[in-house]
Write an enzyme that holds these catalytic residues in place. Sequence first.
Site, PDB file in Angstrom:
ATOM      1  N   ASP A 191       0.960  -1.217  -0.073  1.00  0.00           N
ATOM      2  CA  ASP A 191      -0.151   0.162  -0.331  1.00  0.00           C
ATOM      3  C   ASP A 191       0.906   1.388  -0.262  1.00  0.00           C
ATOM      4  O   ASP A 191       1.656   1.165   0.788  1.00  0.00           O
ATOM      5  CB  ASP A 191      -0.805   0.063   1.625  1.00  0.00           C
ATOM      6  CG  ASP A 191      -1.695   1.146   1.258  1.00  0.00           C
ATOM      7  OD1 ASP A 191      -2.642   1.128   1.133  1.00  0.00           O
ATOM      8  OD2 ASP A 191      -1.911   2.546   1.611  1.00  0.00           O
ATOM      9  N   LEU A 192       0.561   1.690  -0.927  1.00  0.00           N
ATOM     10  CA  LEU A 192       1.576   3.746  -0.647  1.00  0.00           C
ATOM     11  C   LEU A 192       1.762   4.386   0.044  1.00  0.00           C
ATOM     12  O   LEU A 192      -0.167   4.391   0.860  1.00  0.00           O
ATOM     13  CB  LEU A 192       0.860   3.809  -2.115  1.00  0.00           C
ATOM     14  CG  LEU A 192       1.415   3.317  -3.399  1.00  0.00           C
ATOM     15  CD1 LEU A 192       0.946   4.512  -4.602  1.00  0.00           C
ATOM     16  CD2 LEU A 192       2.781   2.828  -3.592  1.00  0.00           C
ATOM     17  N   ASP A 236      -5.114   1.693  -4.612  1.00  0.00           N
ATOM     18  CA  ASP A 236      -3.096   1.848  -4.480  1.00  0.00           C
ATOM     19  C   ASP A 236      -2.574   0.521  -3.883  1.00  0.00           C
ATOM     20  O   ASP A 236      -1.577   0.793  -2.977  1.00  0.00           O
ATOM     21  CB  ASP A 236      -2.763   3.664  -3.940  1.00  0.00           C
ATOM     22  CG  ASP A 236      -3.001   4.010  -2.192  1.00  0.00           C
ATOM     23  OD1 ASP A 236      -4.592   3.217  -2.334  1.00  0.00           O
ATOM     24  OD2 ASP A 236      -2.156   4.078  -1.946  1.00  0.00           O
TER      25      ASP A 236
END
Length: 313
Positions: A191-192, A236
């Site tokens: 996950d960003l 994301d």
Amino acid sequence: MMETFQELEMYKNFDELAEDVIDLAKEILPDQLFYLSSITEAQQIVLKHSLNTSSIPVAEGMVLDLNDTLCSRMDFENKQPLVYEDVQGAPELKHIEDKLEAAHVRSYLGLPISFVNGDRFGTLCAVNDEKSQFDARSITLLQRIVRMFSYYLDLERFAYRDSLTDLYNRHFLTRFFDGNSKAGGSIFFLDLDGFKNVNDLYGHETGDLVLKEVAAKLQQFIEGQTDVLAARLGGDEFLICFAKPVSAAELSEWATRLLASLSQWEADYSLSASIGIAQYPAGGNQDLRELLRQADHALYQAKKSGKNCYSFY
């Protein structure tokens, strides 16, 4: 190369349609040996071929060095057929004339097969151990067959690929995992960190470009590895599935390297990633949903630990 064929195996009716393409081509040029191939930057593999009554050695699954083939000269950009009614004496083929002679290839007609977005798929080729004549009408009919086959490939690709990043989607991931989980393995759930700020500050167009660049970094990370798949789950969130046993030490090393890549950006983005890692044993009936839940929990722990880090479940 292996990734391509794992994908083709999941396409509905691929074998049947590939055989139909070959049969239709034979109706147009019955004296030719036809084969359907897929190619990468370096290799060509024969997927299907017609009944071979010639002296040309060909077999399904045959892998060739692309530089040693006539198909390496194919004009994919302009989708133009490549025609040699007699390969002997062609000066541009001097570097492979020994290989053509050894394979008893005297004439060749090749048609490029591409996806709608321009990515290369492979070729439909007609070869003969004697000189041939290829009339314009036959070539046009073969091009129409290739175009219809390309439409089919795109429909199947859309079912398994994320439309923005061209990574595999959750649907393909599920089928890949179900068919490759017996040996044991692990997943990275990514996950960003800070992606919302990129969207807020620079706009969603820039956000989409960032997601595409993340996908490119993931593809580069897994390049050359066997039994490894990169997918976008949505937003994301990304995933890498290692369908093979990997030690915790090696996973830690890979996670560290991947985090470094995802924290380096040419633009001044305050962006990084966090990774949750879940492992599963060989021989079990591992449920992918449960494995994702475990990886998601590990990802939450990584976020709590300050982000831009990884955590094992």
